[in-house]
Design a protein around this motif. Structure first.
Motif, PDB file in Angstrom:
ATOM      1  N   LYS A   1       0.837  -1.217   0.000  1.00 44.36           N
ATOM      2  CA  LYS A   1       0.000   0.000   0.000  1.00 44.36           C
ATOM      3  C   LYS A   1       0.865   1.258   0.000  1.00 44.36           C
ATOM      4  CE  LYS A   1      -4.051  -1.941   2.267  1.00 44.36           C
ATOM      5  NZ  LYS A   1      -4.859  -1.962   3.491  1.00 44.36           N
TER       6      LYS A   1
ATOM      7  N   GLN B   1       2.580   1.693  -3.391  1.00 44.93           N
ATOM      8  CA  GLN B   1       1.647   2.206  -4.409  1.00 44.93           C
ATOM      9  C   GLN B   1       1.397   3.702  -4.233  1.00 44.93           C
ATOM     10  OE1 GLN B   1       0.634   1.081  -7.111  1.00 44.93           O
ATOM     11  NE2 GLN B   1       1.018  -1.108  -6.930  1.00 44.93           N
ATOM     12  N   LYS B   2       1.329   4.156  -2.986  1.00 47.54           N
ATOM     13  CA  LYS B   2       1.131   5.592  -2.721  1.00 47.54           C
ATOM     14  C   LYS B   2       2.290   6.421  -3.245  1.00 47.54           C
ATOM     15  CE  LYS B   2      -1.738   6.478   1.204  1.00 47.54           C
ATOM     16  NZ  LYS B   2      -1.749   6.948   2.587  1.00 47.54           N
TER      17      LYS B   2
END
Length: 103
Positions: free
Chosen positions: A97, A100-101
């Motif tokens: 996560k 991806q950010k």
């Protein structure tokens, strides 16, 4: 989002959650997750800090997840393996996560 990683994650989940519960299956699931993280070790340090990553791998090495030495601490309760499994799984989820950010 990575097919190979997703397959390994699904395999580990099936092993861990299969009924009836087996310490061997639970341990194997933890081992499978640790092998997902191993090649990411250097990259993990960008998101969690190198000392924390080192400590994390000490846990899977010191307990009888990846090694079975005389000095290895035996895990004999399902709750101990739950702690390690969900720590590994949450680390993988958080890593991807955060990665991806950053894109």
């Amino acid at each position: 989002g990575n097919y190979e990683t997703d397959e390994k994650l699904n395999h580990a989940r099936k092993l861990f959650l299969s009924e009836p519960k087996s310490l061997d299956n639970m341990r194997s699931a933890c081992e499978a997750l640790s092998y997902i993280l191993e090649p990411l070790r250097d990259d993990l340090a960008l998101y969690f800090g190198s000392t924390d990553v080192s400590d994390f791998f000490q846990i899977v090495n010191r307990f009888d997840i990846r090694h079975n030495k005389e000095s290895t601490i035996k895990l004999v309760e399902p709750e101990q393996l739950e702690w390690i499994f969900y720590s590994l799984l949450n680390t993988i989820n958080t890593y991807y996560k955060l990665k991806q950010k950053g894109k």
